[in-house]
Design a protein around this motif. Structure first.
Motif, PDB file in Angstrom:
ATOM      1  N   ASN A 206      63.892  66.981 -60.291  1.00  0.00           N
ATOM      2  CA  ASN A 206      63.600  65.851 -61.176  1.00  0.00           C
ATOM      3  C   ASN A 206      62.406  66.175 -62.072  1.00  0.00           C
ATOM      4  OD1 ASN A 206      61.151  65.224 -59.795  1.00  0.00           O
ATOM      5  ND2 ASN A 206      62.244  63.919 -58.354  1.00  0.00           N
ATOM      6  N   LYS A 207      62.163  65.312 -63.024  1.00  0.00           N
ATOM      7  CA  LYS A 207      61.111  65.533 -64.014  1.00  0.00           C
ATOM      8  C   LYS A 207      59.741  65.708 -63.360  1.00  0.00           C
ATOM      9  CE  LYS A 207      59.733  63.724 -68.435  1.00  0.00           C
ATOM     10  NZ  LYS A 207      59.995  62.682 -69.414  1.00  0.00           N
ATOM     11  N   LYS A 208      59.433  64.880 -62.389  1.00  0.00           N
ATOM     12  CA  LYS A 208      58.131  64.970 -61.708  1.00  0.00           C
ATOM     13  C   LYS A 208      57.935  66.348 -61.081  1.00  0.00           C
ATOM     14  CE  LYS A 208      55.501  62.749 -58.041  1.00  0.00           C
ATOM     15  NZ  LYS A 208      55.563  61.776 -56.933  1.00  0.00           N
ATOM     16  N   ASN A 209      58.983  66.866 -60.448  1.00  0.00           N
ATOM     17  CA  ASN A 209      58.895  68.194 -59.829  1.00  0.00           C
ATOM     18  C   ASN A 209      58.753  69.286 -60.880  1.00  0.00           C
ATOM     19  OD1 ASN A 209      59.172  67.085 -57.272  1.00  0.00           O
ATOM     20  ND2 ASN A 209      61.355  67.421 -57.186  1.00  0.00           N
ATOM     21  N   LEU A 210      59.483  69.168 -61.983  1.00  0.00           N
ATOM     22  CA  LEU A 210      59.384  70.159 -63.053  1.00  0.00           C
ATOM     23  C   LEU A 210      57.978  70.190 -63.652  1.00  0.00           C
ATOM     24  CD1 LEU A 210      62.803  69.511 -64.830  1.00  0.00           C
ATOM     25  CD2 LEU A 210      62.190  71.501 -63.430  1.00  0.00           C
ATOM     26  N   VAL A 211      57.402  69.016 -63.863  1.00  0.00           N
ATOM     27  CA  VAL A 211      56.032  68.947 -64.391  1.00  0.00           C
ATOM     28  C   VAL A 211      55.062  69.607 -63.415  1.00  0.00           C
ATOM     29  CG1 VAL A 211      54.124  67.366 -64.938  1.00  0.00           C
ATOM     30  CG2 VAL A 211      56.413  66.923 -65.864  1.00  0.00           C
ATOM     31  N   GLU A 212      55.223  69.341 -62.148  1.00  0.00           N
ATOM     32  CA  GLU A 212      54.338  69.925 -61.136  1.00  0.00           C
ATOM     33  C   GLU A 212      54.442  71.452 -61.124  1.00  0.00           C
ATOM     34  OE1 GLU A 212      53.214  69.444 -56.398  1.00  0.00           O
ATOM     35  OE2 GLU A 212      54.632  68.039 -57.311  1.00  0.00           O
ATOM     36  N   ILE A 213      55.655  71.972 -61.208  1.00  0.00           N
ATOM     37  CA  ILE A 213      55.840  73.429 -61.254  1.00  0.00           C
ATOM     38  C   ILE A 213      55.192  74.012 -62.490  1.00  0.00           C
ATOM     39  CG2 ILE A 213      57.575  75.244 -61.596  1.00  0.00           C
ATOM     40  CD1 ILE A 213      59.386  73.656 -59.687  1.00  0.00           C
ATOM     41  N   LEU A 214      55.390  73.366 -63.634  1.00  0.00           N
ATOM     42  CA  LEU A 214      54.804  73.873 -64.874  1.00  0.00           C
ATOM     43  C   LEU A 214      53.282  73.864 -64.824  1.00  0.00           C
ATOM     44  CD1 LEU A 214      55.449  75.041 -67.621  1.00  0.00           C
ATOM     45  CD2 LEU A 214      55.586  72.717 -68.511  1.00  0.00           C
TER      46      LEU A 214
ATOM     47  N   LEU B 117      51.069  76.328 -50.653  1.00  0.00           N
ATOM     48  CA  LEU B 117      50.987  76.017 -52.079  1.00  0.00           C
ATOM     49  C   LEU B 117      50.168  74.773 -52.374  1.00  0.00           C
ATOM     50  CD1 LEU B 117      51.880  76.698 -54.937  1.00  0.00           C
ATOM     51  CD2 LEU B 117      54.014  75.488 -54.496  1.00  0.00           C
ATOM     52  N   GLY B 118      50.243  73.785 -51.506  1.00  0.00           N
ATOM     53  CA  GLY B 118      49.503  72.553 -51.745  1.00  0.00           C
ATOM     54  C   GLY B 118      50.222  71.623 -52.712  1.00  0.00           C
ATOM     55  N   CYS B 119      51.515  71.735 -52.793  1.00  0.00           N
ATOM     56  CA  CYS B 119      52.290  70.889 -53.697  1.00  0.00           C
ATOM     57  C   CYS B 119      52.568  69.542 -53.032  1.00  0.00           C
ATOM     58  CB  CYS B 119      53.587  71.571 -54.107  1.00  0.00           C
ATOM     59  SG  CYS B 119      54.702  71.944 -52.744  1.00  0.00           S
ATOM     60  N   SER B 120      53.115  68.623 -53.803  1.00  0.00           N
ATOM     61  CA  SER B 120      53.453  67.310 -53.269  1.00  0.00           C
ATOM     62  C   SER B 120      54.544  67.448 -52.210  1.00  0.00           C
ATOM     63  CB  SER B 120      53.944  66.396 -54.394  1.00  0.00           C
ATOM     64  OG  SER B 120      55.200  66.851 -54.891  1.00  0.00           O
ATOM     65  N   ASP B 121      54.640  66.457 -51.334  1.00  0.00           N
ATOM     66  CA  ASP B 121      55.674  66.461 -50.307  1.00  0.00           C
ATOM     67  C   ASP B 121      57.062  66.478 -50.942  1.00  0.00           C
ATOM     68  OD1 ASP B 121      53.739  66.397 -48.344  1.00  0.00           O
ATOM     69  OD2 ASP B 121      53.885  64.228 -48.026  1.00  0.00           O
ATOM     70  N   GLU B 122      57.214  65.765 -52.041  1.00  0.00           N
ATOM     71  CA  GLU B 122      58.505  65.698 -52.725  1.00  0.00           C
ATOM     72  C   GLU B 122      58.933  67.067 -53.250  1.00  0.00           C
ATOM     73  OE1 GLU B 122      60.508  63.620 -56.634  1.00  0.00           O
ATOM     74  OE2 GLU B 122      58.678  62.739 -55.809  1.00  0.00           O
ATOM     75  N   LEU B 123      58.016  67.772 -53.897  1.00  0.00           N
ATOM     76  CA  LEU B 123      58.342  69.101 -54.406  1.00  0.00           C
ATOM     77  C   LEU B 123      58.571  70.067 -53.249  1.00  0.00           C
ATOM     78  CD1 LEU B 123      58.798  71.154 -56.629  1.00  0.00           C
ATOM     79  CD2 LEU B 123      56.306  71.459 -56.770  1.00  0.00           C
TER      80      LEU B 123
ATOM     81  N   GLU C 286      51.440  74.038 -62.154  1.00  0.00           N
ATOM     82  CA  GLU C 286      50.985  74.997 -61.137  1.00  0.00           C
ATOM     83  C   GLU C 286      51.167  76.442 -61.576  1.00  0.00           C
ATOM     84  OE1 GLU C 286      49.358  76.522 -57.758  1.00  0.00           O
ATOM     85  OE2 GLU C 286      49.456  74.381 -58.191  1.00  0.00           O
ATOM     86  N   PHE C 287      52.280  76.738 -62.228  1.00  0.00           N
ATOM     87  CA  PHE C 287      52.624  78.141 -62.490  1.00  0.00           C
ATOM     88  C   PHE C 287      52.664  78.520 -63.970  1.00  0.00           C
ATOM     89  CE2 PHE C 287      54.619  77.148 -58.380  1.00  0.00           C
ATOM     90  CZ  PHE C 287      53.985  78.092 -57.597  1.00  0.00           C
ATOM     91  N   GLY C 288      52.516  77.555 -64.858  1.00  0.00           N
ATOM     92  CA  GLY C 288      52.563  77.874 -66.286  1.00  0.00           C
ATOM     93  C   GLY C 288      51.384  78.740 -66.707  1.00  0.00           C
ATOM     94  N   ASP C 289      51.680  79.827 -67.368  1.00  0.00           N
ATOM     95  CA  ASP C 289      50.644  80.742 -67.869  1.00  0.00           C
ATOM     96  C   ASP C 289      50.726  80.768 -69.390  1.00  0.00           C
ATOM     97  OD1 ASP C 289      48.850  82.716 -68.472  1.00  0.00           O
ATOM     98  OD2 ASP C 289      49.986  84.333 -67.540  1.00  0.00           O
ATOM     99  N   PHE C 290      49.797  80.054 -70.011  1.00  0.00           N
ATOM    100  CA  PHE C 290      49.767  79.950 -71.466  1.00  0.00           C
ATOM    101  C   PHE C 290      48.603  80.725 -72.059  1.00  0.00           C
ATOM    102  CE2 PHE C 290      51.476  75.952 -69.701  1.00  0.00           C
ATOM    103  CZ  PHE C 290      52.775  76.109 -70.122  1.00  0.00           C
TER     104      PHE C 290
END
Length: 110
Positions: free
Chosen positions: A94-102, A63-69, A104-108
């Motif tokens: 946490n908020k940082k992880n939620l923002v990262e998911i959004l 995925l290439g996400c942060s180590d924390e996520l 990466e995967f948010g389809d608007f």
């Protein structure tokens, strides 16, 4: 033509926040600084707009996400994106992880 936010069934708080920011169409959501949203608002957007089966990869290692996520996903038993992300307990992130998911995967694109 893109869907208006009136048709989305957003919570009142999130609807008002986007309206005040001048975001009248769903395709403009990605221009909003997600870091300004509360965790419940981020979770609402993820639950309504995240698409996990079109990420181009299925393993969270790719995925290439942060180590924390990455660690947060592993802690919840997420190994594959297309199957396990749907079972993810967003309340535990946490908020940082939620923002990262959004981001990466948010389809608007509706």
């Amino acid at each position: 033509m893109y869907a208006s936010i009136e048709e989305q069934g957003l919570s009142i708080k999130l609807y008002n926040r986007f309206k005040r920011a001048g975001l009248n169409k769903v395709n403009r959501f990605s221009t909003y600084p997600f870091e300004k949203l509360t965790n419940p608002e981020l979770i609402e957007l993820i639950e309504n707009y995240a698409v996990y089966d079109e990420s181009g990869t299925d393993s969270i290692e790719e995925l290439g996400c942060s180590d924390e996520l990455y660690q947060a996903l592993k802690n919840q038993g997420v190994q594959t994106i297309s199957i396990d992300m749907e079972k993810l307990n967003l309340q535990k992130l946490n908020k940082k992880n939620l923002v990262e998911i959004l981001k990466e995967f948010g389809d608007f694109s509706r």
